[in-house]
Design an enzyme around this catalytic site. Structure first.
Site, mmCIF file in Angstrom:
data_model
loop_
_atom_site.group_PDB
_atom_site.id
_atom_site.type_symbol
_atom_site.label_atom_id
_atom_site.label_comp_id
_atom_site.label_asym_id
_atom_site.label_seq_id
_atom_site.Cartn_x
_atom_site.Cartn_y
_atom_site.Cartn_z
ATOM 1 N N LYS A 171 0.863 -1.190 0.000
ATOM 2 C CA LYS A 171 0.000 0.000 0.000
ATOM 3 C C LYS A 171 0.892 1.229 0.000
ATOM 4 C CE LYS A 171 -2.538 1.410 3.721
ATOM 5 N NZ LYS A 171 -3.501 1.036 4.780
ATOM 6 N N LYS A 173 0.973 5.656 0.085
ATOM 7 C CA LYS A 173 0.207 6.839 0.483
ATOM 8 C C LYS A 173 0.016 7.770 -0.701
ATOM 9 C CE LYS A 173 -0.158 5.792 4.844
ATOM 10 N NZ LYS A 173 -1.440 5.672 5.558
ATOM 11 N N ASP A 201 -3.733 5.015 -0.073
ATOM 12 C CA ASP A 201 -4.328 5.544 1.159
ATOM 13 C C ASP A 201 -4.198 7.064 1.182
ATOM 14 O OD1 ASP A 201 -5.199 6.074 3.715
ATOM 15 O OD2 ASP A 201 -3.798 4.717 4.716
ATOM 16 N N ASN A 203 -5.680 9.084 3.554
ATOM 17 C CA ASN A 203 -5.823 9.620 4.915
ATOM 18 C C ASN A 203 -6.736 10.852 4.988
ATOM 19 O OD1 ASN A 203 -2.861 8.164 5.057
ATOM 20 N ND2 ASN A 203 -4.000 7.984 6.969
ATOM 21 N N GLU A 227 -8.149 3.994 0.024
ATOM 22 C CA GLU A 227 -8.470 4.089 1.455
ATOM 23 C C GLU A 227 -8.605 5.542 1.896
ATOM 24 O OE1 GLU A 227 -6.013 1.497 3.758
ATOM 25 O OE2 GLU A 227 -5.846 2.890 5.447
ATOM 26 N N GLU A 253 -10.523 3.145 9.841
ATOM 27 C CA GLU A 253 -9.544 3.316 10.926
ATOM 28 C C GLU A 253 -9.876 4.480 11.845
ATOM 29 O OE1 GLU A 253 -6.117 4.185 8.121
ATOM 30 O OE2 GLU A 253 -5.698 5.684 9.634
ATOM 31 N N HIS A 303 -7.283 -2.248 10.390
ATOM 32 C CA HIS A 303 -6.230 -1.219 10.363
ATOM 33 C C HIS A 303 -5.189 -1.496 11.458
ATOM 34 C CE1 HIS A 303 -4.646 2.650 11.995
ATOM 35 N NE2 HIS A 303 -4.203 2.686 10.760
ATOM 36 N N GLU A 325 -2.759 -5.694 7.480
ATOM 37 C CA GLU A 325 -1.700 -4.691 7.285
ATOM 38 C C GLU A 325 -0.435 -5.055 8.070
ATOM 39 O OE1 GLU A 325 -3.150 -0.758 8.229
ATOM 40 O OE2 GLU A 325 -1.546 0.176 7.046
HETATM 41 C C1 0YR Z 1 0.607 7.659 10.293
HETATM 42 N N1 0YR Z 1 -2.682 3.163 7.955
HETATM 43 C C2 0YR Z 1 -2.664 4.468 8.246
HETATM 44 C C3 0YR Z 1 -0.301 6.468 10.470
HETATM 45 C C4 0YR Z 1 -1.708 4.851 9.343
HETATM 46 C C5 0YR Z 1 -1.294 6.286 9.332
HETATM 47 O O1 0YR Z 1 -0.136 8.860 10.332
HETATM 48 O O2 0YR Z 1 -1.025 6.604 11.650
HETATM 49 O O3 0YR Z 1 -0.731 6.591 8.114
HETATM 50 O O4 0YR Z 1 -2.307 4.572 10.580
HETATM 51 O O5 0YR Z 1 -3.394 5.217 7.654
HETATM 52 O O6 0YR Z 1 -3.490 2.657 7.086
HETATM 53 MG MG MG Z 2 -4.943 4.225 6.528
#
Ligand code: 0YR
Ligand code: MG
Length: 370
Positions: A171, A173, A201, A203, A227, A253, A303, A325
């Site tokens: 995965k 970001k 992901d 976030n 995600e 998450e 998560h 994960e």
């Molecule tokens: C770092 N996992 C996440 C971490 C992670 C975050 O900020 O907490 O990237 O938990 O999204 O899927």
């Molecule tokens: Mg995440």
């Protein structure tokens, strides 16, 4: 098995390479913030939540455990997990002021410690207590190679190395800029070949038009899931994205309650559910979400707030869980680390929930709990 004492603790454990970034956070340590529950049998259980290691807020969690939850538990039978879950969910000191947030994280630590105790008392690993192994193997996907802070060449090299090491899923970001992230995604897909699952992901950073623009560029890279594309609580936005893009939508998450998940299921807003025993009020709550997800035929990818120490038990025992994960930051803090061999999590053997810290971790990473 009477509860005789509840002692909160805080560990701050460094992340890989001293710093990592996603679209919304820059962190140097993972916070393992939890509770040790002692009983009159001599057995102790451990449970914890996961944080970004800010001592000031970690100490609010430990304070909540010690001052608000513990008084309701001393003298109680530790085996009554569900009854005690409801007692804490109706805690008069908290219900008015904190139905989610720090109070829930504190509840999580306690619920997990009780499950750990139940396993230790039965001399069984948690997965056995949950009904036994429903699958031979739990597939791991690697998140630790994909941070936004990793430069392009290193990202590609790390992804290739993870695949060489046996991972069949990774995965990365996104959430910086559409163009940069789409370029990095295509480079990684190129490097790992067509057979490895590749998730992204965000976030919770982008809005719907940005996500749609990104999805059009990303569709060629065969994305396993997108995600947290949008703000965590936005049910109708995710439902819209799920209808307008070919890329499956994942989240969970940041959700605290089964009611929040129920709404996403009911509105067909997600293709994957990602509950976390350290974010919801423990395993007791996550089991309910897994059962509901299973009824809706929505696969679960827990998560890694627990860095998979407890989720590996859930993943072996619950039919809804499809993949887990892998982030290795804190695993060596525990007497039985959650290890990946040839792309799959090893089946835990030790009694309990996988939450017992080692003496070395205690000595090295402990922070003041008050
Ligand atoms: C770092 N996992 C996440 C971490 C992670 C975050 O900020 O907490 O990237 O938990 O999204 O899927
Ligand atoms: Mg995440």
């Amino acid at each position: 098995m009477k509860i005789t004492a509840i002692t909160p603790f805080i560990l701050h454990v460094p992340v890989t390479g001293s710093m990592i970034q996603d679209s919304t956070h820059t962190i140097s340590h993972w916070g393992v913030v939890g509770a040790q529950i002692d009983t009159d049998t001599g057995l102790s259980g451990f449970g914890f939540t996961g944080t970004h290691a800010h001592l000031a807020s970690d100490q609010l969690i430990t304070r909540c455990i010690e001052s608000c939850h513990a008084p309701l538990l001393i003298g109680e039978d530790a085996r009554d997990i569900r009854r005690l879950w409801h007692k804490l969910a109706r805690n008069p000191a908290l219900q008015w002021v904190g139905r989610a947030g720090i109070t829930t994280l504190a509840h999580a630590a306690i619920d997990i410690a009780l499950w750990d105790l139940k396993g230790k008392a039965a001399q069984l690993p948690l997965w056995k207590l949950l009904g036994g192994q429903v699958r031979d193997k739990v597939r791991a996907y690697n998140t630790d190679i994909g941070w936004l802070s990793i430069p392009d060449e290193q990202l590609v090299a790390g992804a290739a190395r993870a695949v060489e090491d046996g991972f069949t899923g990774i995965k990365i970001k996104v959430g910086s800029s559409v163009e940069r992230d789409a370029r990095r995604l295509a480079m990684v897909r190129d490097a790992i070949g067509p057979d490895v699952t590749l998730a992204i992901d965000g976030n919770g950073k982008w809005d719907l038009p940005t996500c749609l623009r990104f999805c059009r560029l990303a569709e060629a890279s065969n994305v396993y899931w997108f995600e947290e594309p949008l703000w965590y609580d936005d049910v109708k936005g995710h439902a819209q994205l799920a209808r307008q893009s070919n890329i499956p939508v994942a989240l969970g998450e940041q959700l605290y309650t089964p009611d929040a998940f129920a709404e996403f299921f009911a509105q067909q807003a997600i293709h994957w559910a990602q509950p976390d025993v350290t974010r919801m009020a423990g395993l007791t709550d996550v089991l309910q979400v897994c059962d509901t997800a299973h009824s809706f035929r929505v696969p679960v990818a827990p998560h890694a707030g627990d860095m998979s120490q407890m989720h590996v038990h859930l993943a072996y025992a619950h039919p809804a869980v499809a993949v887990l994960e892998y982030i290795p930051w804190i695993k060596d803090c525990f007497t039985e680390p959650s290890e990946v061999v040839a792309g799959h999590f090893r089946l835990p053997q030790e009694p309990g929930a996988g939450t017992t810290p080692t003496a070395a971790a205690w000595a090295r990473f402990r922070q003041p709990a008050h």
